[in-house]
Structures are given as structure tokens and as C-alpha cells.
Scaffold this active site. Structure first.
Site, PDB file in Angstrom:
ATOM      1  N   ALA A  35      47.789  43.853  30.648  1.00  0.00           N
ATOM      2  CA  ALA A  35      48.627  44.817  29.925  1.00  0.00           C
ATOM      3  C   ALA A  35      48.706  46.184  30.623  1.00  0.00           C
ATOM      4  CB  ALA A  35      48.104  44.982  28.500  1.00  0.00           C
ATOM      5  N   HIS A  37      48.970  46.675  33.954  1.00  0.00           N
ATOM      6  CA  HIS A  37      50.084  46.524  34.898  1.00  0.00           C
ATOM      7  C   HIS A  37      51.412  46.491  34.129  1.00  0.00           C
ATOM      8  CE1 HIS A  37      46.753  44.300  37.111  1.00  0.00           C
ATOM      9  NE2 HIS A  37      47.098  45.220  37.991  1.00  0.00           N
TER      10      HIS A  37
HETATM   11  P1  AMP Z   1      45.712  46.698  41.057  1.00  0.00           P
HETATM   12  O1  AMP Z   1      46.428  45.411  40.873  1.00  0.00           O
HETATM   13  O2  AMP Z   1      44.333  46.714  40.485  1.00  0.00           O
HETATM   14  O3  AMP Z   1      45.783  47.209  42.463  1.00  0.00           O
HETATM   15  O4  AMP Z   1      46.504  47.756  40.182  1.00  0.00           O
HETATM   16  C1  AMP Z   1      47.875  47.955  40.362  1.00  0.00           C
HETATM   17  C2  AMP Z   1      48.287  49.183  39.611  1.00  0.00           C
HETATM   18  O5  AMP Z   1      48.022  48.999  38.218  1.00  0.00           O
HETATM   19  C3  AMP Z   1      47.506  50.433  40.048  1.00  0.00           C
HETATM   20  O6  AMP Z   1      48.401  51.528  40.094  1.00  0.00           O
HETATM   21  C4  AMP Z   1      46.496  50.577  38.954  1.00  0.00           C
HETATM   22  O7  AMP Z   1      46.065  51.909  38.778  1.00  0.00           O
HETATM   23  C5  AMP Z   1      47.279  50.098  37.752  1.00  0.00           C
HETATM   24  N1  AMP Z   1      46.371  49.712  36.676  1.00  0.00           N
HETATM   25  C6  AMP Z   1      45.340  48.836  36.739  1.00  0.00           C
HETATM   26  N2  AMP Z   1      44.688  48.788  35.566  1.00  0.00           N
HETATM   27  C7  AMP Z   1      45.298  49.664  34.736  1.00  0.00           C
HETATM   28  C8  AMP Z   1      45.085  50.080  33.388  1.00  0.00           C
HETATM   29  N3  AMP Z   1      44.100  49.598  32.648  1.00  0.00           N
HETATM   30  N4  AMP Z   1      45.922  51.004  32.871  1.00  0.00           N
HETATM   31  C9  AMP Z   1      46.925  51.519  33.615  1.00  0.00           C
HETATM   32  N5  AMP Z   1      47.183  51.173  34.882  1.00  0.00           N
HETATM   33  C10 AMP Z   1      46.382  50.257  35.438  1.00  0.00           C
END
Ligand code: AMP
Length: 282
Positions: A35, A37
Site C-alpha cells: 500500500a 507504493h
Molecule cells: P522500494 O521498492 O522499497 O525501493 O520503494 C519504492 C518507493 O516506495 C520509494 O520511494 C519508497 O520510499 C516508497 N515507499 C516504500 N515504502 C513506503 C511506505 N510505507 N510509505 C510510503 N512510501 C513508501
């Protein structure tokens, strides 16, 4: 929704849309979507004509080979979720597509890369800048969406965009949490039920620290958060920094700046899972 693996095909498609004056929103991810993402994707859909979501587990940002090997990969479920949300394009390239040759570029954005995750994950932000710049060149987005959960990452990406003069506006989106308060993360899937419960203390104590901070010093607040979490068996704080929200340098007084963030990394569980979170003080 279309799934594209090839940069050239992506560019052709997006060039056509751009020539019609369409704006392009871009959400870079490593997949295993949740959620958190989804909230970025939803915001992009609201603000742009076309939304592109990349799904790519970027090898160059992992300084731990095990971590890279164990990173969850769930492309089919991710594609389904993106379809439901209404994204137009999922870009899911192979490592060869993104790195046909080794990327020897070095990015160092002092002081933001000198602290917290920087020295503890050598090469991590260099890898993030390598892939995010390549993705920006491939997508040429109007706006790109990043989660505040990775607070330092946004600060570094902003520096890179300025440095490379990439014409994109960086939009930061609030942290999405479970009902329990635990910040959503692909890594949470590695936690047992019990560990997941234990991990809820991170946000509980960070939230409490906002009240505590109203009549305690920065140093006392840092100590309280660290001590309370370390007192819980199964949790171990790697660092907790209270810092200027732009430079990310530690502060010593609440009056020092009007943009203050507390960033924490905690190891949770028997096979320790590294969890990050942060809270804004002002
Ligand atoms: P990742 O797939 O972990 O590289 O994350 C992709 C994007 O989703 C990054 O910009 C993260 O900061 C964002 N993201 C991951 N988890 C969350 C969360 N719980 N709330 C908001 N954004 C998130």
C-alpha cells in the site's frame, strides 16, 4: 496496462505521448508492491496523464549480496496491483537492459550522503543515483514520486537532479503505515507475527518522542528513544539521529532550525531484519 522490458520501446511509446502534450508521472520501485507504493502510484495518476511504474531490483545499490538474493520478487502480483490502480505502463527491465556495461559513475553528495545510511551501507546511495538517473533518462518524467519512508534517499535524489540538471520535479509522499503503526516495507514479509508486533514499538516510541521533545533536550530525546527500544528484547537500534531536514546533519538544539526530522534504523528479530522509519518534529 502494458508491461515493457525494453528501454527503446518505452522511449518510443512515451515520445508519442509527449508529442501529444501528455504529462508523465514516474514511480521507481523494486517491486514486492504494497500500500505504500500504491499511494505513490495513486498520487501520480491524480497529477499526470500517464503513469509509469518501474519494477527493478537494482543490484548496484545492495552492499550485501544475501540481501539482494533474498529480496522478494513478485512481478505477477505487482502487475495485477498496478493494473487495478490504473497505471498505464510497468517498466520491468532486466539487469542487462539497465547495465549493458558496468556503470562506473561515482556520485557523492556531501553532506547528505555522509551520515546515517551513507557510511553504514557503503555504495548504497551511489547505486541509487546510478539507477535513478538511468531511469530518469529512460522515462523523462514530468514528475517523479518518492516515499518519505526513505527520507535520506529523497534528499540525495534532489541533490542529484540539481547536479545533473534533470528537468523533473521530485514529489515526496507521506509514509503509509499498517494499522499498528509499523511503516509498510517489502522487508516486513520477512518478520514473524511476533516480530511484526514487536516492531510496532518503533513508531509507538517515535510518536511518544514528539511529546517528550516538548520539555526535553535533543540529546535527552535521542537517549530516551534509543534506550526504550533497546530495552525490548529482539530490537536493537543501529542509529537514531535527530537532524536538519535538508542537510541531514545532527542538531543539538530544537531552536537550531525549523525543519527537524528523526531518522531511525532498528534491527528486529532472531534473523535480524533491518527496519527504517522516521518522524518529523517540525
Ligand atoms: P522500494 O521498492 O522499497 O525501493 O520503494 C519504492 C518507493 O516506495 C520509494 O520511494 C519508497 O520510499 C516508497 N515507499 C516504500 N515504502 C513506503 C511506505 N510505507 N510509505 C510510503 N512510501 C513508501
Amino acid at each position: 496496462m502494458i508491461i515493457i522490458e525494453n528501454k527503446q520501446a518505452l522511449k518510443q511509446l512515451l515520445d508519442t505521448e509527449r508529442s501529444k502534450g501528455k504529462s508523465i508521472g514516474f514511480v521507481p520501485t523494486m517491486g514486492a508492491l504494497h500500500a505504500g507504493h500504491a499511494s505513490l502510484v495513486e498520487q501520480s495518476i491524480k497529477e499526470n496523464d500517464i503513469t509509469v511504474v518501474s519494477i527493478f531490483v537494482n543490484p548496484t545499490q545492495f552492499n550485501d549480496k544475501n540481501d539482494l538474493a533474498n529480496y522478494p520478487r513478485t512481478l505477477e502480483a505487482d502487475a495485477k496491483l498496478l493494473e487495478t490502480l490504473g497505471a498505464q505502463i510497468a517498466f520491468a527491465p532486466t539487469a542487462e537492459e539497465m547495465y549493458p556495461e558496468p556503470d562506473n559513475r561515482q556520485f557523492e553528495y556531501s553532506p547528505q550522503t555522509d551520515v546515517m545510511e551513507g557510511p553504514r551501507r557503503p555504495g548504497h546511495f551511489n547505486g541509487v543515483c546510478q539507477i535513478v538517473s538511468k531511469l530518469f533518462y529512460a522515462v523523462e518524467p514530468t514528475r517523479a514520486y518518492f516515499g518519505e519512508k526513505d527520507y535520506q534517499q529523497i534528499a540525495v535524489v534532489r541533490r542529484m537532479v540539481e547536479d545533473l540538471q534533470i528537468p523533473v520535479s521530485i514529489v515526496s509522499c507521506p509514509i503509509v503505515r499498517e494499522k499498528s503503526g509499523l511503516a509498510m516495507s517489502s522487508r516486513n514479509t520477512h518478520l514473524t507475527e511476533e516480530e511484526r508486533e514487536l516492531a510496532t514499538n518503533i513508531y509507538r516510541i517515535l510518536s511518544y518522542s514528539k511529546f517528550y521533545a516538548t520539555n526535553h533536550s535533543v540529546e535527552e530525546t535521542k537517549r530516551m528513544v534509543t534506550d526504550m527500544l533497546n530495552a525490548l528484547s529482539g530490537l536493537e537500534v543501529e542509529y537514531f539521529e535527530i537532524a536538519d531536514g535538508i542537510t541531514l546533519q545532527s542538531i543539538t538544539s530544537w531552536e537550531q532550525t525549523d525543519n527537524i526530522v528523526g531518522c531511525i534504523t532498528v534491527y528486529c528479530g532472531k534473523i535480524p531484519i533491518r527496519l527504517i522509519d522516521n518522524i518529523r518534529y517540525k
